[in-house]
Motif scaffolding. Structure first.
Motif, PDB file in Angstrom:
ATOM      1  N   GLY A  87      -7.084   0.023  -2.055  1.00  0.00           N
ATOM      2  CA  GLY A  87      -6.171   0.337  -1.712  1.00  0.00           C
ATOM      3  C   GLY A  87      -4.654  -0.802  -1.752  1.00  0.00           C
ATOM      4  O   GLY A  87      -3.088   0.083  -2.303  1.00  0.00           O
ATOM      5  N   CYS A 134      -2.893   5.397  -2.859  1.00  0.00           N
ATOM      6  CA  CYS A 134      -4.225   4.706  -2.234  1.00  0.00           C
ATOM      7  C   CYS A 134      -4.585   6.036  -1.278  1.00  0.00           C
ATOM      8  O   CYS A 134      -4.986   6.216  -0.083  1.00  0.00           O
ATOM      9  CB  CYS A 134      -4.485   3.808  -1.431  1.00  0.00           C
ATOM     10  SG  CYS A 134      -3.282   3.082   0.002  1.00  0.00           S
ATOM     11  N   TRP A 162       0.684  -1.536  -0.213  1.00  0.00           N
ATOM     12  CA  TRP A 162      -0.399   0.281   0.431  1.00  0.00           C
ATOM     13  C   TRP A 162       0.647   1.149   0.053  1.00  0.00           C
ATOM     14  O   TRP A 162       1.765   1.339   0.868  1.00  0.00           O
ATOM     15  CB  TRP A 162      -0.225  -0.013   1.298  1.00  0.00           C
ATOM     16  CG  TRP A 162      -1.943  -0.989   1.051  1.00  0.00           C
ATOM     17  CD1 TRP A 162      -3.295  -0.012   1.321  1.00  0.00           C
ATOM     18  CD2 TRP A 162      -2.653  -2.318   1.341  1.00  0.00           C
ATOM     19  NE1 TRP A 162      -3.754  -1.437   1.492  1.00  0.00           N
ATOM     20  CE2 TRP A 162      -3.410  -2.896   1.370  1.00  0.00           C
ATOM     21  CE3 TRP A 162      -0.870  -3.342   1.805  1.00  0.00           C
ATOM     22  CZ2 TRP A 162      -3.316  -4.480   1.556  1.00  0.00           C
ATOM     23  CZ3 TRP A 162      -0.666  -4.359   2.519  1.00  0.00           C
ATOM     24  CH2 TRP A 162      -2.906  -4.897   2.203  1.00  0.00           C
TER      25      TRP A 162
END
Length: 100
Positions: free
Chosen positions: A84, A89, A58
């Motif tokens: 994500g 994200c 992520w």
């Protein structure tokens, strides 16, 4: 007639020799194909490996995090955190998490 040798007639020995030669050639072909299929597969380049690893991370505020151990405990649920994975994200993260 044909001369006899201990292993049969000359004709029988020639036939046996032909079968043996054909069998050896077939065995060599099978081994070559097996080697080519198993050992000569395209390997991932360093960039492809890195891309695969990045798809498991992520990215928030340009920093990459491995949150795989946290996914099951995420208070917002597994589906929310999985949105994500593998991308930046930051916007998604900030929309749900207050940094105040």
């Amino acid at each position: 007639g044909m001369e006899r040798f201990s292993g049969g007639t000359v004709q029988q020995q020639l036939e046996a020799s032909m079968w043996l030669s054909g069998g050896i050639a077939l065995l060599i072909a099978v081994m070559y194909i097996a080697f080519a299929c198993c050992c000569c597969r395209p390997r991932k380049t360093q960039g492809q490996r890195r891309k695969g690893e990045e798809q498991q991370l992520w990215t928030v505020h340009n920093k990459r995090y491995d949150l795989t151990g946290f996914v099951a405990r995420h208070p917002g649920g597994v589906q929310a955190i999985e949105l994500g994975r593998g991308r930046n994200c930051t916007t998604l993260f900030e929309s749900y998490h207050s940094l105040a």
